[in-house]
Scaffold this active site. Structure first.
Site, PDB file in Angstrom:
ATOM      1  N   GLU A  68       0.809  -1.218   0.000  1.00 41.19           N
ATOM      2  CA  GLU A  68       0.000   0.000   0.000  1.00 41.19           C
ATOM      3  C   GLU A  68       0.845   1.271   0.000  1.00 41.19           C
ATOM      4  OE1 GLU A  68      -0.803  -2.692   1.650  1.00 41.19           O
ATOM      5  OE2 GLU A  68      -2.880  -3.133   1.134  1.00 41.19           O
ATOM      6  N   HIS A 137     -10.379  -6.215   8.853  1.00 40.69           N
ATOM      7  CA  HIS A 137     -11.011  -6.016   7.537  1.00 40.69           C
ATOM      8  C   HIS A 137     -12.396  -5.402   7.672  1.00 40.69           C
ATOM      9  CE1 HIS A 137      -7.925  -9.017   6.664  1.00 40.69           C
ATOM     10  NE2 HIS A 137      -8.018  -8.696   5.375  1.00 40.69           N
TER      11      HIS A 137
END
Lengths: 337, 453
Positions: A68, A137
Site C-alpha cells: 500500500e 477487515h
C-alpha cells in the site's frame, strides 16, 4: 446489466454506478488511471474496476503487489507530475500502511510548495462492518482523514451520489479520499440517470424531510436511518434524514437549519464512536443551533472494541435501525407530555 | 468527623419541609436518638431524632423556613471539633448530583465540578431550573420565568413544549382588554382577575375599570373591619387539591335515605361485644366502614381512580376516614379494610382518630387511600354532597340518623333514617355503576344478614 424503474430511470448497484463514473471520466480525461491490488485484469475484488483493463489497456489499469505505501507513493508522484491516479485500497483498514503518503505528502504538497505542486489523486477505500471479516477487515476509518487539512473526504450512500461525487473527485485537482461501504456494492441499488451529471462537494442531501427529529447519517447508515424513519412515521414521528455526503468540505448550514426546525438530533456513523465523525457533527449542531436544542444530541457509532469476527457480536457493535429508533425516542422523551 | 443533618424525606410525595422548632441550641450536647427538631410537611408534623451523638453545630435553617428535602439544615460535631471541619451550606448545595440518581450515558457537567472554590457561584447554579437551551430561548422570548414552569423532560428538564404550554396557559389566564383599559389598570393598580368585562366576549373596557375603581374605594373601608389570615400549609394544600378536584373531575351525586332501624339495633347489640374485644366504643362510622369495605370488594369500579387516561382498579380497600381536628380536616386511612373484622375496623379507626387529633399522624397513615368516608352525622346535617378526594373515584357523605315519617305498606310509619350521598367521578363511574354499588350498601345497612348469603 441495468433495470428500468417505474419513473423510467434505470437502476444501478452502488458498484455499477462507481464503475460507470470511472469509465466516463477515463474516456473524458486520459490522465486518469486506476492502480491497486487486482484492479487490472481481474477487475477488482468488488468489481468496481471491471472492464477498465480491457477498454483502456494495462497502462491505465495497473495491478500492484500487496504494498500500500509503495503504490500510493507512486500515485502521489504521478499526480504531482501531471497524471490523475485513482488508488484503490481494497480493505480500508490497510490504509494505515499508506498514511505517510496520504497525510504527510499528498495533503501537504500544495501548501508546502507555495502552490507550485498540486496532487490530483483520488484514493478509494472500503469501510463498513457486517460481513464477518474480522477485526482487520471491518473498520471504518474515514474520520481520520477529515482531521487532516488538505484532504477532501467523501462518504456516499446511494448509487446516484456515488457516481456524481466520484466524477467530481476525478475533476478535482486536490487529493480526495473516497470511502465506499463494501456491503453496499452489490446490495444497494438506486436510480442513476443516463444523462451526464456531477454532484458538488460540501452539499448535504435531505434524504427524507421531517419535522420532529433530525437524523444525520453517513454512508450505509443513511439506509438504516431511512428504515428507522419509516418505522417512526408509523408512530407519528416525522424524522428528517440528512446525508452530509462529504465530511470535508462539510455542509454545516444544512445540519444547523434542520435542527433549528426539529430541535433534536441523532447522529449515526459506522466509524468508532469515541472522537469520531459524529462528535464533530454534534459540535457543529451544538454551536449553530444551541438556542434551539431541546434534548441532548444522541451519537451512535461503532462500539470501542476491535470489530469481532462472530456475526452476532459483530452486529452488536455497529449502529442499526433499532438503535436509531431508541436514540430518537430518547431525544423525544417528555415532549408534548 | 462532623455529621450533616439534612431535611428528611417523610413519605414519597414530600418535596420540602418547614422547620417548626429546634429542640437544641447551637453548642448544646446531643445524644443519638434524642429529639433534635420538629418539622412540618404538607401533610404532617414530625419530630426528628438526632442520628449521631456530639454537639449541635451551626443551625443553617431557622424555624419557619421551608427547604427542599436533602438540604443541609445543621451539623452534629464531635466534642472539640470546630465548624470549619465540615462542609459549608453553599458547597453542599453545589453538589446535589452526587446524591441524586445519575442518568446513564450523557451526563451534563455537574454543578460544582467546575469551580469548587467559588462556593457562591456553585450555590447559585444549583437553584437554576433544569431546562434545555431551546426552552431557555423560548422562555426568554416570551418573558416567562423558568422557575414557574413544570418540566416534563428527563429528570424534570423543562423542554420548549413545556414553555409553550405555560405561555398558552398564561395567555388564557390573562383577561382580554382594550388598550385604554390596560393603561388604566396599570395606573390604578387594579387586580384584573376580579373584573368581569362587559364588552363582546368578556372584553374589559374603560367603563368596567371606572366601575371597579369606585367599588374598590368602597371595599377599602371594609378592610378595617376584616382581617387577612394566612392559612396553615395543610389548608393551603387542601384548598389546592379540592379546587383542582372540583374543577377537573366531573362530579355527580347519588342520594338515598336508608332505613337505619337495623343499623341502630345492630350497634346496640354489638356495643358490649366490640368493647370487650377491642376496647373501643363501636360507632356508626365503624359499621358503615365495615359495610363499605364489603361493598367495595364487590364493586371494583368504585374502588378505583382516574390515572391520566387510564383507570386504576385498586385491589385493597384502603378506606379514608375524614376526621375533624383542631388543625383542620385530615383523612387517615384504614389499609386493607376488606380483610378486617368489625372489631378490628373499630380499633383501627379509634387509633387513627386519636393520633390525628394529637397531630401525630405519619405519612404512611395518610397515604394510598382508595375511597373516603365522610360522616357528619354528629352534627345537625341530614345529608350533604362531598367533594372527591383525588385521585379517588368516589366518596360517601353520611348525614345524621333522624326520624322521618315514611310510608310502609300504605301506613305512615316513623322510622330512623340515615341520609347517604355518593359522589362519583364520571370519568370512572357511570350512573348505573354507582347506583348498583349504593344499592348494595343500602342493602347491607338495612339487611346486614345478606352478608352471609
Amino acid at each position: 446489466m441495468t433495470v428500468e424503474t417505474k419513473t423510467g430511470v434505470r437502476e444501478l448497484t452502488f458498484a455499477q454506478a462507481l464503475r460507470e463514473a470511472l469509465h466516463e471520466e477515463m474516456q473524458r480525461d486520459d490522465r486518469i488511471f486506476v492502480i491497486g491490488e487486482d484492479v487490472g485484469a481481474w477487475g477488482g475484488v468488488f468489481r468496481v474496476t471491471e472492464g477498465i483493463y480491457d477498454k483502456f489497456g494495462p497502462e491505465r489499469a495497473v495491478d500492484t503487489p500487496i504494498s500500500e505505501e509503495g503504490f500510493t507513493g507512486l500515485a502521489v508522484g504521478a499526480a504531482m507530475t501531471g497524471l490523475h491516479p485513482v488508488v484503490e485500497i481494497m480493505f480500508g483498514d490497510f490504509i494505515t500502511l499508506a498514511m505517510e503518503q496520504i497525510v504527510n505528502q499528498a495533503a501537504k504538497m500544495r501548501y508546502m510548495s507555495g502552490g507550485q505542486a498540486e496532487v490530483p489523486i483520488t484514493v478509494r477505500a472500503t469501510i463498513g462492518a457486517g460481513r464477518s471479516s474480522g477485526g482487520q477487515h471491518s473498520q471504518s476509518l474515514h474520520a481520520w482523514f477529515a482531521h487532516i487539512p488538505g484532504l477532501k473526504v467523501v462518504v456516499p450512500a446511494t448509487p446516484y451520489d456515488a457516481k456524481g461525487l466520484l466524477k467530481t473527485a476525478l475533476r478535482d485537482q486536490n487529493p480526495v479520499m473516497f470511502f465506499e461501504d463494501k456491503l453496499m456494492y452489490a446490495k444497494v441499488k438506486g436510480e442513476v440517470p443516463e444523462q451526464e451529471y456531477t454532484i458538488p462537494f460540501g452539499k448535504a442531501d435531505i434524504k427524507r424531510p421531517g419535522k420532529d427529529v433530525t437524523i444525520v447519517a453517513l454512508s450505509r447508515m443513511v439506509h438504516a436511518a431511512l428504515a428507522a424513519a419509516e418505522k417512526l412515521a408509523e408512530e407519528g414521528i416525522q424524522a428528517e434524514v440528512i446525508d452530509p455526503r462529504t465530511l470535508t468540505p462539510l455542509d454545516r448550514d444544512t445540519l444547523i437549519q434542520s435542527v433549528i426546525k426539529t430541535q433534536r438530533a441523532v447522529i449515526v456513523d459506522m466509524g468508532y464512536h469515541d472522537f469520531g465523525a459524529t462528535a464533530e457533527l454534534a459540535a457543529t449542531i451544538m454551536n449553530g443551533a444551541f438556542d434551539y436544542i431541546d434534548a441532548p444530541i444522541e451519537r451512535l457509532g461503532a462500539t470501542q472494541v476491535p470489530i469481532p469476527f462472530s456475526p452476532p457480536l459483530e452486529m452488536s457493535t455497529i449502529p442499526d435501525e433499532e438503535k436509531i429508533i431508541a436514540a430518537v425516542k430518547r431525544t423525544l422523551a417528555g415532549r408534548g407530555a | 468527623m462532623a455529621v450533616e443533618i439534612v431535611m428528611p424525606r417523610m413519605g414519597l410525595t414530600m418535596e420540602e419541609g418547614t422547620i417548626l422548632s429546634w429542640h437544641k441550641r447551637e453548642g448544646e450536647p446531643v445524644q443519638a436518638g434524642e429529639i433534635l427538631l420538629e418539622i412540618e410537611t404538607d401533610k404532617v408534623s414530625a419530630e426528628i431524632e438526632a442520628k449521631a451523638s456530639g454537639v449541635l453545630g451551626k443551625i443553617l435553617v431557622e424555624p419557619g423556613v421551608s427547604v427542599p428535602i436533602g438540604t443541609p439544615i445543621a451539623t452534629i460535631l464531635e466534642p472539640g471539633e470546630t465548624q470549619a471541619a465540615t462542609v459549608t451550606v453553599e458547597e453542599a448545595a453545589a453538589q446535589p448530583s452526587q446524591s441524586s440518581p445519575g442518568r446513564s450515558g450523557f451526563q451534563p457537567a455537574a454543578p460544582g465540578a467546575t469551580a469548587p472554590g467559588n462556593s457562591k457561584d456553585g450555590g447559585a447554579k444549583d437553584t437554576r431550573p433544569k431546562a434545555s437551551p431551546a426552552a431557555r430561548r423560548a422562555a426568554r422570548e416570551r418573558n416567562l420565568e423558568l422557575k414557574s414552569i413544570q418540566g416534563h423532560g428527563p429528570g424534570g428538564r423543562i423542554l420548549e413544549s413545556d414553555v409553550k404550554r405555560a405561555a398558552q396557559e398564561k395567555r388564557q389566564a390573562q383577561p382580554r382588554m382594550t388598550p385604554v383599559a390596560a393603561r388604566m389598570a396599570a395606573e390604578m393598580e387594579i387586580d384584573l382577575s376580579k373584573i368581569q368585562g362587559s364588552g363582546p366576549r368578556g372584553l374589559i373596557q374603560k367603563s368596567d375599570l371606572s366601575a371597579a375603581a369606585q367599588e374598590s374605594a368602597g371595599t377599602a373601608a371594609l378592610s378595617d373591619q376584616s382581617e387577612l389570615v394566612t392559612p396553615s400549609r395543610a389548608r393551603q394544600i387542601m384548598a389546592e387539591r379540592m379546587a383542582q378536584s372540583f374543577s377537573s373531575a366531573p362530579h355527580f351525586y347519588l342520594m338515598v335515605d336508608a332505613n337505619a332501624n337495623t343499623l341502630v339495633e345492630l350497634r346496640q347489640a354489638l356495643l358490649p361485644k366490640v368493647e370487650s374485644k377491642a376496647g373501643v366504643r363501636l360507632t356508626y362510622t365503624d359499621l358503615l366502614a365495615f359495610f363499605l369495605a364489603a361493598a367495595l370488594r364487590e364493586h371494583e369500579m368504585v374502588n378505583a381512580a382516574w390515572a391520566g387516561g387510564q383507570i386504576r382498579l385498586n385491589r385493597a380497600v384502603n378506606l379514608g376516614i375524614a376526621v375533624d381536628t383542631e388543625g383542620g380536616l385530615i383523612v387517615p386511612v384504614i389499609h386493607g379494610a376488606e380483610r378486617l373484622s368489625l372489631s378490628e375496623v373499630a380499633q383501627r379507626r379509634a387509633g387513627l382518630v386519636e393520633t390525628a387529633r394529637a397531630g401525630k399522624l405519619g405519612p404512611d397513615d395518610l397515604a394510598a387511600g382508595t375511597f373516603t368516608l365522610s360522616n357528619l352525622g354528629g352534627f345537625r346535617v341530614d345529608t350533604f354532597n362531598a367533594v372527591l378526594n383525588p385521585p379517588q373515584a368516589a366518596i360517601l357523605a353520611v348525614g345524621r340518623i333522624h326520624e322521618k315519617v315514611i310510608p310502609v305498606a300504605g301506613q305512615a310509619v316513623i322510622q330512623p333514617i340515615i341520609g347517604l350521598s355518593l359522589t362519583c367521578d364520571h370519568r370512572v363511574i357511570d350512573g348505573a355503576t354507582g347506583a348498583r354499588f349504593l344499592d348494595r350498601l343500602v342493602e347491607l345497612i338495612e339487611e346486614p344478614y345478606t352478608m352471609f348469603a
